[in-house]
Design an enzyme around this catalytic site. Structure first.
Site, PDB file in Angstrom:
ATOM      1  N   ASN A   1       2.912  -3.920  -5.010  1.00 37.93           N
ATOM      2  CA  ASN A   1       1.788  -3.080  -5.460  1.00 37.93           C
ATOM      3  C   ASN A   1       2.319  -2.204  -6.606  1.00 37.93           C
ATOM      4  O   ASN A   1       3.077  -1.266  -6.364  1.00 37.93           O
ATOM      5  CB  ASN A   1       1.308  -2.231  -4.281  1.00 37.93           C
ATOM      6  CG  ASN A   1       0.312  -1.165  -4.690  1.00 37.93           C
ATOM      7  OD1 ASN A   1      -0.224  -1.195  -5.801  1.00 37.93           O
ATOM      8  ND2 ASN A   1       0.055  -0.228  -3.793  1.00 37.93           N
TER       9      ASN A   1
ATOM     10  N   LYS B   1       0.754  -0.169  -8.461  1.00 35.62           N
ATOM     11  CA  LYS B   1       0.078   1.132  -8.620  1.00 35.62           C
ATOM     12  C   LYS B   1      -0.236   1.361 -10.112  1.00 35.62           C
ATOM     13  O   LYS B   1      -0.558   0.408 -10.802  1.00 35.62           O
ATOM     14  CB  LYS B   1       0.926   2.245  -8.000  1.00 35.62           C
ATOM     15  CG  LYS B   1       1.328   1.895  -6.551  1.00 35.62           C
ATOM     16  CD  LYS B   1       1.920   3.042  -5.810  1.00 35.62           C
ATOM     17  CE  LYS B   1       2.252   2.597  -4.387  1.00 35.62           C
ATOM     18  NZ  LYS B   1       2.734   3.680  -3.550  1.00 35.62           N
TER      19      LYS B   1
ATOM     20  N   HIS C   1      -5.927   1.763   0.519  1.00 33.41           N
ATOM     21  CA  HIS C   1      -4.599   2.377   0.365  1.00 33.41           C
ATOM     22  C   HIS C   1      -4.724   3.890   0.538  1.00 33.41           C
ATOM     23  O   HIS C   1      -5.696   4.499   0.086  1.00 33.41           O
ATOM     24  CB  HIS C   1      -4.014   2.032  -1.001  1.00 33.41           C
ATOM     25  CG  HIS C   1      -2.563   2.372  -1.108  1.00 33.41           C
ATOM     26  ND1 HIS C   1      -2.116   3.663  -1.260  1.00 33.41           N
ATOM     27  CD2 HIS C   1      -1.457   1.592  -1.044  1.00 33.41           C
ATOM     28  CE1 HIS C   1      -0.790   3.654  -1.293  1.00 33.41           C
ATOM     29  NE2 HIS C   1      -0.360   2.407  -1.163  1.00 33.41           N
TER      30      HIS C   1
ATOM     31  N   GLU D   1      -3.391   6.264  -0.947  1.00 35.34           N
ATOM     32  CA  GLU D   1      -3.529   7.023  -2.202  1.00 35.34           C
ATOM     33  C   GLU D   1      -4.981   7.044  -2.665  1.00 35.34           C
ATOM     34  O   GLU D   1      -5.426   8.009  -3.290  1.00 35.34           O
ATOM     35  CB  GLU D   1      -2.594   6.432  -3.272  1.00 35.34           C
ATOM     36  CG  GLU D   1      -1.148   6.808  -2.990  1.00 35.34           C
ATOM     37  CD  GLU D   1      -0.108   5.863  -3.548  1.00 35.34           C
ATOM     38  OE1 GLU D   1      -0.434   5.013  -4.404  1.00 35.34           O
ATOM     39  OE2 GLU D   1       1.054   5.975  -3.117  1.00 35.34           O
TER      40      GLU D   1
ATOM     41  N   GLU E   1       0.966   1.232   6.686  1.00 36.46           N
ATOM     42  CA  GLU E   1       1.778   2.049   5.785  1.00 36.46           C
ATOM     43  C   GLU E   1       1.683   3.520   6.192  1.00 36.46           C
ATOM     44  O   GLU E   1       0.743   4.221   5.787  1.00 36.46           O
ATOM     45  CB  GLU E   1       1.273   1.922   4.349  1.00 36.46           C
ATOM     46  CG  GLU E   1       1.323   0.521   3.795  1.00 36.46           C
ATOM     47  CD  GLU E   1       1.318   0.549   2.276  1.00 36.46           C
ATOM     48  OE1 GLU E   1       2.282   0.043   1.691  1.00 36.46           O
ATOM     49  OE2 GLU E   1       0.375   1.082   1.685  1.00 36.46           O
TER      50      GLU E   1
ATOM     51  N   SER F   1       8.511   2.557   1.595  1.00 37.76           N
ATOM     52  CA  SER F   1       9.954   2.609   1.316  1.00 37.76           C
ATOM     53  C   SER F   1      10.702   1.340   1.728  1.00 37.76           C
ATOM     54  O   SER F   1      11.839   1.425   2.209  1.00 37.76           O
ATOM     55  CB  SER F   1      10.579   3.846   1.967  1.00 37.76           C
ATOM     56  OG  SER F   1      10.023   5.021   1.396  1.00 37.76           O
TER      57      SER F   1
HETATM   58  P1  PGA Z   1       6.659   2.385  -1.659  1.00 42.81           P
HETATM   59  O1  PGA Z   1       5.063   2.212  -1.668  1.00 42.81           O
HETATM   60  O2  PGA Z   1       7.256   1.025  -1.407  1.00 42.81           O
HETATM   61  O3  PGA Z   1       6.984   2.905  -3.033  1.00 42.81           O
HETATM   62  O4  PGA Z   1       6.987   3.356  -0.566  1.00 42.81           O
HETATM   63  C1  PGA Z   1       4.433   1.369  -0.749  1.00 42.81           C
HETATM   64  C2  PGA Z   1       2.938   1.347  -0.982  1.00 42.81           C
HETATM   65  O5  PGA Z   1       2.347   2.422  -1.219  1.00 42.81           O
HETATM   66  O6  PGA Z   1       2.318   0.282  -0.937  1.00 42.81           O
END
Ligand code: PGA
Length: 254
Positions: A10, A12, A93, A95, A165, A211
């Protein structure tokens, strides 16, 4: 891991055409790792360019509007991302839930729109740190999934992937314990059994995200019930993303 693991990057709000060289490297190496299903979700602006570059890996979008078309300045519909080459869309997601106040009800409408446009869906779910500390993580995620998923999907097996997540693990370098991940994935699976029945639920892969890095991927992917990973930061460079893909291939062999 029973089925073919699914590793999804992803990106982003990252990526310009300068990053297509990373895409080419990821695609080339993935051709040698066929036992892993690999996909990237670049920003809207790169979907078509990525689609044209790749032979092996899947391409998806990070969001879509619940409507089909019309007066929605700045929005993009599911059929538009499908037309650009996307085969799946990430929805729900954290976010977007947080930064855009997306409710589970809205996410449900988006899932319905995406499926109607012929797309596969990766539904994200996950609790905050306060919710986990209060001991309410599983109940919270169960509610999110129940409220976000349509009651009826023609074929959940092909249409749906779930990504667990935990919000506090995204981009922080922290991860839950392996036992906590196993317990959550088992709980999500039970919710899917209630919604769609045992046969369909058995085929829906549940990814872990938050992460995931090359050095922790193998142990995370070996956890019971983890069918792959949704990767943010470590998907931006071919080297680190491919380290995770390789770990998925190795975890599958064990
Ligand atoms: P990250 O993000 O691997 O940078 O922790 C995961 C995600 O938000 O899909």
């Amino acid at each position: 891991m029973a089925e073919r693991p699914y590793i999804v990057g992803n990106w982003k709000m990252n990526g310009t055409r300068a990053m297509l060289s990373e895409v080419r490297a990821i695609d080339r190496s993935s051709q040698r790792l066929m036992k892993v299903e690999v996909a990237l979700a670049p920003p809207y602006t790169l979907i078509h360019a990525v689609h044209r570059e790749v032979e092996q890996i899947g391409v998806g979008a990070q969001d879509c509007h619940p409507g089909v078309d019309g007066a929605n300045t700045g929005d993009i519909s599911a059929s538009m991302v499908a037309d650009a080459g996307a085969k799946f869309v990430i929805l729900g997601h954290s976010e977007r839930r947080e930064n855009h106040n997306e409710s589970s009800e809205l996410i449900r409408a988006k899932i319905t729109a995406a499926v109607e446009a012929g797309m596969r869906v990766i539904l994200c779910c996950g609790e905050s740190e306060a919710t986990r500390d209060a001991g309410d993580a599983e109940a919270f995620v169960t509610k999110q999934i129940r409220e976000s998923l349509p009651d009826v999907l023609d074929n959940p097996t092909d249409q749906l992937t779930v990504a667990y997540e935990p919000i506090w693990a995204i981009g922080t370098g922290r991860t839950p314990t392996l036992d906590d991940i196993a317990a959550m994935h088992s709980s999500i699976h039970s919710t899917l059994v209630e919604l769609y029945g045992e046969d369909h639920a058995a085929q829906v892969r549940i990814l872990y995200g938050g992460s995931v890095k090359p050095d922790n991927a193998k142990e995370l992917l070996a956890v019971d019930g983890v069918g792959g990973a949704l990767v943010g930061g470590a998907s931006l460079a071919a080297e680190s993303f491919l380290g995770i893909v390789l770990a998925a291939a190795e975890a599958q062999d064990q």
